[in-house]
Write an enzyme that holds these catalytic residues in place. Structure first.
Site, PDB file in Angstrom:
ATOM      1  CG  LEU A   1      -3.233 -49.107  -4.681  1.00 45.15           C
ATOM      2  CD1 LEU A   1      -3.547 -48.153  -3.710  1.00 45.15           C
ATOM      3  CD2 LEU A   1      -2.157 -48.441  -5.745  1.00 45.15           C
TER       4      LEU A   1
ATOM      5  CG  HIS B   1       1.096 -49.383  -5.721  1.00 43.98           C
ATOM      6  ND1 HIS B   1       0.644 -50.745  -5.932  1.00 43.98           N
ATOM      7  CD2 HIS B   1       1.402 -48.932  -6.617  1.00 43.98           C
ATOM      8  CE1 HIS B   1       0.823 -50.918  -7.244  1.00 43.98           C
ATOM      9  NE2 HIS B   1       1.320 -49.750  -7.747  1.00 43.98           N
TER      10      HIS B   1
END
Ligand code: PAF
Length: 285
Positions: free
Chosen positions: A33, A37
């Protein structure tokens, strides 16, 4: 925050939220991530009572020569980042949980808008995305699902099948998160060499120049060629430079809201980016 690895575990975790009629927000990811995100999770947090993030590197959306095996898997680091932005449940199933022991016989194929742009190069990719997202939607049963506009074609494809199949989920598109120099954040940026990382922001710079030239009356075909030439001069291997309507229909000129799309390789790393250019004052996918 809980991490569930089985479908049954997730269903049990969500059952009390469902009973008390809480809104469920869902952010599907493949992990590794970054701020892009996390922005999706922040948006979900603002709008929903319960936020679920899935982390699943989906084998069926990768082509035979793509990076499924080497795709970065960083669950511990991802869990820490998700705790910091207020995720409630991480769903991190195994391939076996998602696809079971038996061959899958059902496919979901969205016509026309998957034929070109990334679909032309990555055959079967959007079928793989449509299948896994549908499975995840059926497992999580969210009210809202959040996707980045960086993967604009993916977002349009998901909106299309959700509408075509009457799925009771609202799809939310979240603007692209960029590094300070303009490079669109992507897990694949980590593959870039230091030198290529310096060059990569040229994509966004050329998109912005193109948008401003269009607004000053330049021809769409000239502007697309200009982006292509600029990228080639900087050592990119251009896959495509295209313009489409917001729902990906072809456009000949800048007389409506359009999206400019680029896919280009620097070394072995394929980068994609896009920029919405509005003809009218409001533009919404
Ligand atoms: O955008 C992604 O990370 C993936 O394509 C998705 C939507 C999680 C499906 O695997």
């Amino acid at each position: 925050m809980k991490t569930e690895i089985s479908i049954q575990g997730l269903t049990a975790s969500l059952s009390s939220a469902r009973q008390s009629r809480k809104t469920i927000g869902f952010v599907p990811t493949m992990g590794n991530l970054h701020q892009g995100h996390l922005n999706l999770v922040r948006e979900a947090r603002k709008l929903c009572d319960v936020v679920v993030v899935s982390i699943f590197v989906n084998p069926i959306q990768f082509g035979p020569n793509e990076d499924f095996d080497s795709y970065p898997r960083t669950l511990d680091q991802d869990s820490q980042l998700l705790a910091d932005v207020g995720c409630d449940i991480i769903f991190a199933p195994s391939v076996e949980q998602m696809y079971g022991k038996y061959p899958r016989l059902t496919n979901i194929s969205v016509g026309q808008i998957t034929d070109d742009l990334c679909g032309a190069q990555r055959l079967g990719h959007f079928d793989g995305v449509a299948v896994v997202v549908t499975k995840l939607f059926n497992i999580v049963q969210p009210h809202f699902a959040f996707f980045g506009q960086k993967d604009y074609q993916q977002l349009a494809v998901i909106k299309q099948f959700v509408q075509d199949l009457n799925m009771p989920i609202e799809i939310m598109g979240v603007p692209i998160a960029r590094a300070e120099d303009g490079l669109a954040l992507s897990s694949r940026n980590g593959y870039l060499s230091a030198e290529h990382r310096q060059t990569a922001p040229v994509i966004y710079q050329s998109l912005k120049t193109a948008a401003s030239n269009l607004k000053q009356g330049a021809l769409l075909s000239d502007v697309l060629l200009q982006i292509k030439n600029e990228l080639t001069q900087h050592g990119f291997e251009v896959d495509y430079v295209e313009a489409r309507s917001p729902m990906l229909q072809t456009v000949e000129q800048f007389d409506q809201d359009i999206v400019l799309f680029v896919a280009a390789k620097l070394g072995k790393t394929r980068l994609i980016d896009n920029l919405q250019v509005n003809f009218s004052s409001s533009f919404k996918i």
